[in-house]
Write a protein that holds these residues in place. Structure first.
Motif, PDB file in Angstrom:
ATOM      1  N   ASN A 184       0.840  -1.193   0.000  1.00  0.00           N
ATOM      2  CA  ASN A 184       0.000   0.000   0.000  1.00  0.00           C
ATOM      3  C   ASN A 184       0.878   1.245   0.000  1.00  0.00           C
ATOM      4  O   ASN A 184       0.971   1.957  -0.964  1.00  0.00           O
ATOM      5  CB  ASN A 184      -0.961  -0.011   1.181  1.00  0.00           C
ATOM      6  N   ALA A 185       1.542   1.506   1.094  1.00  0.00           N
ATOM      7  CA  ALA A 185       2.402   2.689   1.182  1.00  0.00           C
ATOM      8  C   ALA A 185       3.871   2.288   1.128  1.00  0.00           C
ATOM      9  O   ALA A 185       4.252   1.204   1.569  1.00  0.00           O
ATOM     10  CB  ALA A 185       2.135   3.442   2.475  1.00  0.00           C
ATOM     11  N   MET A 186       4.665   3.172   0.563  1.00  0.00           N
ATOM     12  CA  MET A 186       6.124   3.024   0.588  1.00  0.00           C
ATOM     13  C   MET A 186       6.707   4.337   1.067  1.00  0.00           C
ATOM     14  O   MET A 186       6.100   5.399   0.897  1.00  0.00           O
ATOM     15  CB  MET A 186       6.686   2.680  -0.788  1.00  0.00           C
ATOM     16  N   GLY A 187       7.882   4.256   1.662  1.00  0.00           N
ATOM     17  CA  GLY A 187       8.458   5.496   2.157  1.00  0.00           C
ATOM     18  C   GLY A 187       9.884   5.349   2.593  1.00  0.00           C
ATOM     19  O   GLY A 187      10.502   4.288   2.412  1.00  0.00           O
ATOM     20  N   TRP A 188      10.387   6.428   3.137  1.00  0.00           N
ATOM     21  CA  TRP A 188      11.749   6.495   3.649  1.00  0.00           C
ATOM     22  C   TRP A 188      11.736   7.015   5.075  1.00  0.00           C
ATOM     23  O   TRP A 188      11.037   7.988   5.384  1.00  0.00           O
ATOM     24  CB  TRP A 188      12.595   7.432   2.767  1.00  0.00           C
ATOM     25  N   TYR A 189      12.514   6.348   5.888  1.00  0.00           N
ATOM     26  CA  TYR A 189      12.721   6.762   7.267  1.00  0.00           C
ATOM     27  C   TYR A 189      14.223   6.959   7.471  1.00  0.00           C
ATOM     28  O   TYR A 189      15.020   6.469   6.688  1.00  0.00           O
ATOM     29  CB  TYR A 189      12.219   5.691   8.238  1.00  0.00           C
ATOM     30  N   ARG A 190      14.573   7.634   8.536  1.00  0.00           N
ATOM     31  CA  ARG A 190      15.989   7.750   8.885  1.00  0.00           C
ATOM     32  C   ARG A 190      16.148   7.648  10.392  1.00  0.00           C
ATOM     33  O   ARG A 190      15.228   7.954  11.149  1.00  0.00           O
ATOM     34  CB  ARG A 190      16.588   9.059   8.375  1.00  0.00           C
ATOM     35  N   GLN A 191      17.332   7.183  10.787  1.00  0.00           N
ATOM     36  CA  GLN A 191      17.574   6.955  12.204  1.00  0.00           C
ATOM     37  C   GLN A 191      19.025   7.268  12.529  1.00  0.00           C
ATOM     38  O   GLN A 191      19.939   6.638  11.986  1.00  0.00           O
ATOM     39  CB  GLN A 191      17.252   5.513  12.581  1.00  0.00           C
ATOM     40  N   GLY A 192      19.226   8.232  13.410  1.00  0.00           N
ATOM     41  CA  GLY A 192      20.558   8.540  13.879  1.00  0.00           C
ATOM     42  C   GLY A 192      20.899   7.687  15.087  1.00  0.00           C
ATOM     43  O   GLY A 192      20.022   7.075  15.703  1.00  0.00           O
ATOM     44  N   ALA A 193      22.169   7.666  15.438  1.00  0.00           N
ATOM     45  CA  ALA A 193      22.622   6.866  16.577  1.00  0.00           C
ATOM     46  C   ALA A 193      21.903   7.316  17.850  1.00  0.00           C
ATOM     47  O   ALA A 193      21.899   8.503  18.183  1.00  0.00           O
ATOM     48  CB  ALA A 193      24.128   7.016  16.744  1.00  0.00           C
ATOM     49  N   GLY A 194      21.294   6.369  18.533  1.00  0.00           N
ATOM     50  CA  GLY A 194      20.614   6.676  19.778  1.00  0.00           C
ATOM     51  C   GLY A 194      19.294   7.404  19.629  1.00  0.00           C
ATOM     52  O   GLY A 194      18.723   7.866  20.617  1.00  0.00           O
ATOM     53  N   LYS A 195      18.833   7.513  18.395  1.00  0.00           N
ATOM     54  CA  LYS A 195      17.586   8.251  18.153  1.00  0.00           C
ATOM     55  C   LYS A 195      16.513   7.314  17.626  1.00  0.00           C
ATOM     56  O   LYS A 195      16.794   6.223  17.136  1.00  0.00           O
ATOM     57  CB  LYS A 195      17.827   9.378  17.154  1.00  0.00           C
ATOM     58  N   ARG A 196      15.273   7.798  17.712  1.00  0.00           N
ATOM     59  CA  ARG A 196      14.168   7.034  17.165  1.00  0.00           C
ATOM     60  C   ARG A 196      14.171   7.118  15.646  1.00  0.00           C
ATOM     61  O   ARG A 196      14.568   8.131  15.077  1.00  0.00           O
ATOM     62  CB  ARG A 196      12.846   7.621  17.683  1.00  0.00           C
ATOM     63  N   ARG A 197      13.701   6.058  15.004  1.00  0.00           N
ATOM     64  CA  ARG A 197      13.549   6.095  13.552  1.00  0.00           C
ATOM     65  C   ARG A 197      12.405   7.056  13.237  1.00  0.00           C
ATOM     66  O   ARG A 197      11.323   6.963  13.831  1.00  0.00           O
ATOM     67  CB  ARG A 197      13.235   4.704  13.019  1.00  0.00           C
ATOM     68  N   GLU A 198      12.644   7.983  12.301  1.00  0.00           N
ATOM     69  CA  GLU A 198      11.640   8.995  11.996  1.00  0.00           C
ATOM     70  C   GLU A 198      11.284   8.968  10.517  1.00  0.00           C
ATOM     71  O   GLU A 198      12.135   8.683   9.657  1.00  0.00           O
ATOM     72  CB  GLU A 198      12.146  10.395  12.363  1.00  0.00           C
TER      73      GLU A 198
END
Length: 116
Positions: free
Chosen positions: A32-46
């Motif tokens: 259904n949906a596709m997307g991109w997330y990013r995650q820095g060290a020690g951070k939540r995936r956003e």
């Protein structure tokens, strides 16, 4: 089941551009949906950007006007054109797919580094 493979990460200078691509395989017509997330060290995936099968798009405020997401439903691909890159964009980017039924699938991630 859906498998996702990202490509296109690397090094860019501040103000430069990179293009990320993601190819899905397996049950691509269940996506259904596709997307991109990013995650820095020690951070939540956003969430960075997402696009539905019907073409509705959502961007994080931090990337609006700089990043553009696009998708080819028939091929099961999604791309992220990243312009005007900033050092704060440096991190690992993950491709995401949400299938009918609500399951999430993730790629292994691709590193984007913005530095002079």
């Amino acid at each position: 089941q859906v498998q996702l493979v990202e490509s296109g990460g690397g090094l860019a200078q501040p103000g430069g551009s990179l293009r990320l691509s993601c190819a899905a395989s397996g049950s691509i017509f269940s996506i259904n949906a596709m997307g991109w997330y990013r995650q820095g060290a020690g951070k939540r995936r956003e969430l960075v950007a997402a696009i539905t099968k019907g073409g509705s798009i959502n961007y994080a405020d931090s990337v609006k006007g700089r990043f553009t997401i696009s998708r080819d439903n028939a091929k099961g691909t999604v791309a992220l054109q990243m312009n005007s890159l900033k050092p704060g964009d440096t991190t690992v980017y993950y491709c995401n797919a949400i299938v009918t039924g609500g399951d999430y699938y993730w790629g292994k991630g691709t590193l984007v580094t913005v530095s002079s």
